[in-house]
Each structure stands twice: as C-alpha cells, then as structure tokens.
Scaffold this motif. Structure first.
Motif, PDB file in Angstrom:
ATOM      1  N   TRP A   1      -3.651   7.178  -4.810  1.00  0.00           N
ATOM      2  CA  TRP A   1      -4.967   6.568  -4.612  1.00  0.00           C
ATOM      3  C   TRP A   1      -5.954   7.546  -3.983  1.00  0.00           C
ATOM      4  O   TRP A   1      -7.161   7.389  -4.104  1.00  0.00           O
ATOM      5  CB  TRP A   1      -4.887   5.315  -3.761  1.00  0.00           C
TER       6      TRP A   1
ATOM      7  N   THR B   1       0.777  -1.243   0.000  1.00  0.00           N
ATOM      8  CA  THR B   1       0.000   0.000   0.000  1.00  0.00           C
ATOM      9  C   THR B   1       0.809   1.294   0.000  1.00  0.00           C
ATOM     10  O   THR B   1       0.256   2.350  -0.278  1.00  0.00           O
ATOM     11  CB  THR B   1      -0.955   0.035   1.215  1.00  0.00           C
TER      12      THR B   1
ATOM     13  N   GLY C   1       0.740   3.382  -3.369  1.00  0.00           N
ATOM     14  CA  GLY C   1      -0.566   3.893  -3.771  1.00  0.00           C
ATOM     15  C   GLY C   1      -1.205   4.803  -2.741  1.00  0.00           C
ATOM     16  O   GLY C   1      -1.777   5.833  -3.085  1.00  0.00           O
TER      17      GLY C   1
END
Length: 153
Positions: free
Chosen positions: A150, A92, A95
């Motif tokens: 993101w 993660t 992003g």
C-alpha cells in the motif's frame, strides 16, 4: 468478600478451564522434551487457572465491597478499542506491512485509556513497533514485509 474480584477470578478459571479442556481433548500434549501442539496452550491455560484461583483467594480475604448484582459501569470506550485493535491488525498487516500496522494498532489500543496523552501514545507505539520489527522481522525472519504494498510507489 470482594465480589468483583471473585467474579474476575471465576472468569479466569472458566476461560482457563475451557482452553485446557480443549487442548487435552483435541491436541497432542507430548512431554517437556518432546512438546506437542497442545503443550503450550495447556501450559498457558493452567497458568490462567492459577491466576484466577489467586485472585479469588485474595478476594475472600479482602474487605467486602457490598454485594451488588452488577459489576458497575462498563468502560465502553476501552472495551471497543481493545476489541477493535486485533481486527485492525488483521485487516492491515498484508497491505500496510508490519511496521505501520503495528504502529496503527498500538495507537488505537493506547486510547482505550482516557488518561492517555498523544505524546505517550506515540512514544509507546514507536517503541512497540521497533520491538516487533526487530523480533518478527529481523530475528524470526517472518515473511511479512516491514513496509507493505500500500505504501509502494
């Protein structure tokens, strides 16, 4: 003798021995004033071996816990969440960015303990996130966005 502590100390010694041997055989160590890439891993491995020796030595002086072949019940929830946390961080961080990724990772690992409350998990995760953003984003200026793509509009 406390068999659990002896096994724990032995595991620390084995892991430290593996990493020290790896550092000695594949990396340049250097000196204290001119450190090579293997200097820090070797130092940590020696510290881990020392901790393992200390744990094992204390276990020899402790009262016996009765010899049992097994080590007792394995805390699967804690084991799973602690092992899953760095994977979540790795998947993660690009992003989501540094702050949300650290917060999510800290929240997941916080619930490895059954005694953890939501309030304490959020508090610890926030403090850890702020600390990591200050260290890695502000002081070290790593090229990791604090908030990732993101979350971009």
């Amino acid at each position: 003798m406390n068999t659990k502590s002896i096994v724990s100390g032995g595991v620390c010694i084995l892991i430290g021995g593996f990493f020290s041997l790896s550092a000695l055989t594949s990396l340049k160590i250097g000196t204290s004033t001119n450190m090579g890439p293997g200097y820090f891993p070797l130092s940590l491995a020696i510290i881990l071996i020392g901790i393992g020796l200390y744990i094992a030595a204390q276990a020899i002086r402790e009262e016996s816990d009765g010899f049992r072949f097994g080590l007792g019940a394995i805390p699967w929830r804690g084991t799973l969440l602690i092992c899953l946390s760095p994977i979540i961080l790795g998947l993660t961080i690009r992003g989501m960015g540094l702050a949300p990724s650290i917060f999510l990772t800290a929240m997941v690992s916080a619930f490895a303990s059954r005694a953890q409350t939501m309030k304490m998990a959020v508090s610890v995760s926030l403090v850890l996130t702020i600390f990591c953003v200050l260290i890695f984003g502000v002081i070290l200026k790593l090229p990791i966005p604090v908030i990732g793509p993101w979350f971009s509009l």
